[in-house]
Design an enzyme around this catalytic site. Structure first.
Site, PDB file in Angstrom:
ATOM      1  N   HIS A 368      37.536  32.955  59.508  1.00  0.00           N
ATOM      2  CA  HIS A 368      38.320  33.757  58.767  1.00  0.00           C
ATOM      3  C   HIS A 368      39.064  33.377  57.506  1.00  0.00           C
ATOM      4  O   HIS A 368      39.367  33.960  56.690  1.00  0.00           O
ATOM      5  CB  HIS A 368      39.394  34.358  60.055  1.00  0.00           C
ATOM      6  CG  HIS A 368      38.890  35.481  60.769  1.00  0.00           C
ATOM      7  ND1 HIS A 368      38.509  35.259  61.972  1.00  0.00           N
ATOM      8  CD2 HIS A 368      38.642  36.427  60.433  1.00  0.00           C
ATOM      9  CE1 HIS A 368      38.145  36.247  62.712  1.00  0.00           C
ATOM     10  NE2 HIS A 368      38.254  37.168  61.687  1.00  0.00           N
ATOM     11  N   ARG A 475      41.688  45.311  57.712  1.00  0.00           N
ATOM     12  CA  ARG A 475      41.990  44.136  59.020  1.00  0.00           C
ATOM     13  C   ARG A 475      43.532  44.145  59.005  1.00  0.00           C
ATOM     14  O   ARG A 475      44.312  43.455  58.376  1.00  0.00           O
ATOM     15  CB  ARG A 475      41.442  42.930  58.685  1.00  0.00           C
ATOM     16  CG  ARG A 475      39.907  42.655  58.650  1.00  0.00           C
ATOM     17  CD  ARG A 475      39.520  41.459  58.397  1.00  0.00           C
ATOM     18  NE  ARG A 475      38.119  41.077  58.799  1.00  0.00           N
ATOM     19  CZ  ARG A 475      37.023  41.090  57.948  1.00  0.00           C
ATOM     20  NH1 ARG A 475      37.211  41.239  56.796  1.00  0.00           N
ATOM     21  NH2 ARG A 475      35.995  40.760  58.379  1.00  0.00           N
ATOM     22  N   ASP A 636      31.154  38.687  64.674  1.00  0.00           N
ATOM     23  CA  ASP A 636      31.452  38.634  66.114  1.00  0.00           C
ATOM     24  C   ASP A 636      30.090  38.519  66.845  1.00  0.00           C
ATOM     25  O   ASP A 636      29.703  37.825  67.937  1.00  0.00           O
ATOM     26  CB  ASP A 636      32.546  39.305  66.750  1.00  0.00           C
ATOM     27  CG  ASP A 636      34.004  38.526  66.442  1.00  0.00           C
ATOM     28  OD1 ASP A 636      33.891  37.204  66.709  1.00  0.00           O
ATOM     29  OD2 ASP A 636      34.921  39.033  66.101  1.00  0.00           O
ATOM     30  N   CYS A 683      30.109  46.325  59.126  1.00  0.00           N
ATOM     31  CA  CYS A 683      31.228  45.797  58.618  1.00  0.00           C
ATOM     32  C   CYS A 683      31.484  44.691  58.565  1.00  0.00           C
ATOM     33  O   CYS A 683      32.438  43.814  58.075  1.00  0.00           O
ATOM     34  CB  CYS A 683      32.475  46.544  58.949  1.00  0.00           C
ATOM     35  SG  CYS A 683      33.059  46.092  60.496  1.00  0.00           S
TER      36      CYS A 683
HETATM   37  C1  PEP Z   1      33.087  41.182  62.611  1.00  0.00           C
HETATM   38  O1  PEP Z   1      33.529  40.474  63.598  1.00  0.00           O
HETATM   39  O2  PEP Z   1      32.227  41.296  62.149  1.00  0.00           O
HETATM   40  C2  PEP Z   1      34.266  41.878  61.794  1.00  0.00           C
HETATM   41  C3  PEP Z   1      33.921  42.667  60.962  1.00  0.00           C
HETATM   42  O3  PEP Z   1      35.306  41.496  62.238  1.00  0.00           O
HETATM   43  P1  PEP Z   1      36.438  40.005  62.150  1.00  0.00           P
HETATM   44  O4  PEP Z   1      35.419  39.361  61.119  1.00  0.00           O
HETATM   45  O5  PEP Z   1      37.566  40.650  61.340  1.00  0.00           O
HETATM   46  O6  PEP Z   1      36.163  39.461  63.236  1.00  0.00           O
HETATM   47 MG    MG Z   2      35.123  40.737  64.687  1.00  0.00          MG
END
Ligand code: PEP
Ligand code: MG
Length: 757
Positions: A368, A475, A636, A683
């Site tokens: 992140h 987010r 994820d 996404c």
């Molecule tokens: C993902 O997991 O691809 C996503 C878009 O959410 P985050 O990166 O915030 O976990």
């Molecule tokens: Mg995610």
């Protein structure tokens, strides 16, 4: 030489202390220093060389010809003295002239002396001078004697730094092991180029005083610093289970081992016994360890050495009371931040106007902190080995994340090449900006929806800047991450309304809070959420459904902020269909409540789920009829598909998004979704890269929500792509995957004139 115990070293230090406290000028002091050391160690010769204008100059001597002072000069690497400085190494020889590096300097008259011992005078891990003793009798000096010399070397280093005798603090004392221009390679985490100056996230400590006034007081300072450090490590270990700070388990284990290591604290204590201050004692022990480690060529040990360095720096910060990060101390202009690793909240503390780039020793593409940096538009280079040793605070850096490299202390020709490239990339960016008003339509007429990912208030500006179709992933947890306390409903509502206002008629898809994993909240204590495996733990919707107060407040905030306009909301980490239904029910209950008060409602509410957990794909037929839209979070999803922690530095490059496993899996989702008429967006970070985005379109994806800086390049790719030609080729590759799908895709793109960034 008669030094055989710490108390003898202490005697020397006591005498040095008087010299340093006197009002004499620096040269007189140095003359006194060599006399004291020579006398106390019964050496015929004691000489001090200091680095000035890039050469080691004889500054003071007892025993060699005084005519040679300020005349004899040795280049780094020249002679015994030069080689001690260059290698930051000790030499202890019974017959100096027999050593291959020996260089005879006639003006010194040193031919009478046989034995020789020299130690580097170190400042910030780099030699700024050499202290040596010589003896007519051929004999080797004892270890304790050498140690005493090193201890004295530390004090001399303070003296010369305070007197400004060596090359200036910016250029020399703060410099790392080498001063030469360097090119360091790493992994591109966020694209971009930047010119700036190195700033350490955890600034290094300047040791101001080396000789103790009161030894017992210094001992107490070290004791209490150790206690504090152990407490911090224990807390970090407890938090790591929840993912705070991104510290890795293995590292923490090592931290713990060192923090409680009796040998380490004993050696520091012994250094204090010899008369050093707490700071100088910690540094002294560290210098000794560094020298030993240099002789052992073992990568595993080198890793451990980094950990020990981290810990020694932490101990130094505690003992000296210099605790803040560079963000808390006020960031300089044009800063390029250097750190081992950072948490997303730590990065957000920096002033984004001053922060030009980030270089990490660890880091991974979908951690992140990387996503936040991408959102901030800050280029990031990760996995740069040894960066904190090779770069010095204030060094000029040319960061070229696109080339996965950083140029340190660049030469003029490096700068020239960099500037030319920067101009080119700015031109390229300008050409992307020219695409802003043009639609993302493929050459064969397919309209693709290109949206941006966002999370901060300022991100809404990206919509107008890029000409994107909307915000495909907002987010909402970012607001929670940057706040010192849990944001109340009103504050949430204000943010959502501002974002909707900025988006005007373009859709904004709000994702409900996804906390946990590497997104830890400072105000949610680990006791609340302590767990071994946070990415697969109690996070996202799992937290929200249990702590439904949080979700209810957010639902109200979103519903009220969207009054009179459509609301798009989606839930993260849906693993089973009932979780989506439960989350939707919370929103619906809030809607009913608002309606019962006759307050304005959104004109329409569209509910979506994120597909990030592979299990959901198996039950998609059950969920699809309930959904208004589906969004695939490939960050994820891939970590779960490959069982590979997305923030783990060692796994950062291991699995490819363009592997058959991922592409086939995505295909399995796209087909039933299309049959149910449910729009699917990708996404994750994958969609922001041109080649990956091309593959996604080839699979049948028509909607991408990506990082704002990706919009230009991806749009250029879309507009140059003949999608109808790609789709059957992609089908073929999925049925019979080639050995290297990435290579095949690149080749196809090149052959078909597809513009890739
Ligand atoms: C993902 O997991 O691809 C996503 C878009 O959410 P985050 O990166 O915030 O976990
Ligand atoms: Mg995610």
């Amino acid at each position: 030489m008669t030094v055989s115990t710490a108390s003898s070293a202490r005697e020397i230090l006591t005498r040095l202390h008087d010299v340093m406290a006197s009002r004499a000028n620096a040269q007189t002091k140095l003359n006194q220093v060599v006399n004291i050391i020579g006398e106390a160690t019964s050496s015929e010769v004691c000489s001090l060389y200091l680095l000035r204008d890039g050469a080691l100059e004889l500054f003071a001597t007892r025993g060699l010809s005084q005519e040679a002072v300020h005349v004899t000069k040795l280049a780094l690497g020249e002679g015994l003295v030069g080689s001690i400085a260059e290698r930051v190494e000790i030499l202890n020889l019974d017959e100096a002239a027999a050593h291959p590096d020996f260089a005879y300097k006639p003006e010194t008259g040193e031919e009478r002396f046989h034995s020789f011992a020299g130690v580097p005078i170190i400042r910030r891990e780099r030699a700024v001078g050499v202290l040596c003793v010589q003896h007519t009798e051929p004999r080797r000096y004892e270890d304790l004697e050498i140690e005493a010399l090193q201890t004295v070397g530390m004090v001399v280093s303070e003296l010369i730094a305070n007197a400004g005798l060596v090359d200036g603090p910016e250029s020399a004392a703060n410099r790392p092991a080498s001063t030469a221009a360097l090119r360091l390679a790493g992994q591109k985490l966020v694209d971009g180029m930047a010119r700036g100056f190195a700033v350490f996230h955890q600034p290094r400590i300047n040791i101001e005083h080396t000789v103790a006034e009161d030894i017992e007081a210094e001992r107490r300072r070290v004791y209490s610093a150790f206690a504090k450090m152990r407490e911090q490590i224990d807390t970090m270990a407890a938090q790591a289970e929840f993912g705070v700070g991104g510290e890795h388990e293995e590292v923490l284990e090592t931290y713990k081992m060192f923090a409680y290591d009796e040998g380490w604290s004993r050696r520091i204590n012994e250094a204090i016994d010899s008369g050093l201050t707490a700071e100088a004692a910690i540094e002294r022990v560290q210098q000794r360890t560094r020298m030993r480690m240099r002789q052992i060529d073992d990568p595993l040990l080198a890793d451990r050495m980094h950990d020990l360095e981290d810990l020694a720096n932490r101990l130094l910060r505690i003992v000296s009371g210099q605790l803040g990060t560079a963000a808390q101390m006020g960031l300089r202009q044009d800063a390029i931040l250097i750190a081992r690793n950072l948490g997303p909240a730590e990065l957000l503390e920096y002033d984004r106007r001053r922060l030009k780039g980030v270089i990490l020793e660890e880091g991974s593409l979908t951690a992140h902190v990387t996503i936040v940096a991408r959102a901030m538009g800050v280029p990031v280079l990760g996995r740069v080995k040894d960066v904190r040793r090779l770069i010095g605070e204030g060094d000029l850096l040319l960061l070229d994340a696109n080339q996965s490299a950083v140029f340190v202390r660049p030469s003029a020709s490096m700068e020239e090449a960099f500037e030319a490239k920067l101009a080119l990339s700015q031109k390229r960016r300008a050409s992307y900006a020219a695409l802003r008003g043009l639609p993302p339509v493929t050459r064969d007429g397919q309209r693709i929806t290109l949206m941006v990912n966002a999370g901060l208030r300022d991100d809404a500006a990206a919509l107008d800047l890029t000409g994107a179709d909307g915000i495909g992933l907002f987010r909402t947890e970012f607001q929670f991450l940057v706040s010192a306390t849990l944001p109340q409903r009103e504050r949430q509502q204000r943010l959502y309304r501002d974002i909707l206002d900025a988006a005007r008629d373009r859709p904004v898809v709000f994702r409900t809070v996804d906390i946990g994993g590497d997104k830890a909240l400072p105000y949610m204590r680990p006791d609340d959420m302590g767990e071994e495996n946070p990415a697969m733990g109690w996070r996202a919707l799992r937290v929200a459904l249990e702590r439904d107060g949080l979700m209810k407040a957010q639902a109200r905030a979103l519903l009220e902020a969207s009054a009179g306009r459509p609301l798009h909301v989606m839930f993260p980490m849906v693993s089973e269909p009932w979780e989506f239904e439960a989350a939707k029910a919370i929103f619906e209950a809030q809607r009913t409540w608002i309606a019962s008060r006759n307050r304005p409602l959104p004109t329409q509410i569209r509910y979506g789920a994120m597909l990030e957990v592979p299990a959901l794909a198996e039950c998609l037929d059950l969920l699809l009829p309930e959904l208004d839209f589906l969004s695939i979070g490939t960050n994820d999803l891939t970590q779960f598909l490959f069982a590979a922690d997305r923030a783990h530095p060692k796994l950062a490059e291991r699995y490819d998004w363009l592997s058959p496993a991922i592409l086939r899996f995505l295909r399995r989702i796209i087909v039933p979704a299309r049959d149910h008429g449910v729009p699917v967006t990708v996404c994750g970070e994958m969609g922001g890269r041109t080649l990956e985005a091309m593959a996604l379109l080839g699979l049948g994806i028509e909607r991408l929500s990506i990082t704002p800086i990706g919009i230009g390049p991806v749009k250029a790719m879309v507009r140059s792509l003949d999608l109808a030609a790609l789709r059957p080729v992609m089908e073929g590759w999925l049925a019979n995957p080639p050995r290297n799908l990435r290579q095949e895709l690149s080749r196809w793109a090149e052959d078909h004139g597809v513009e890739l960034a």
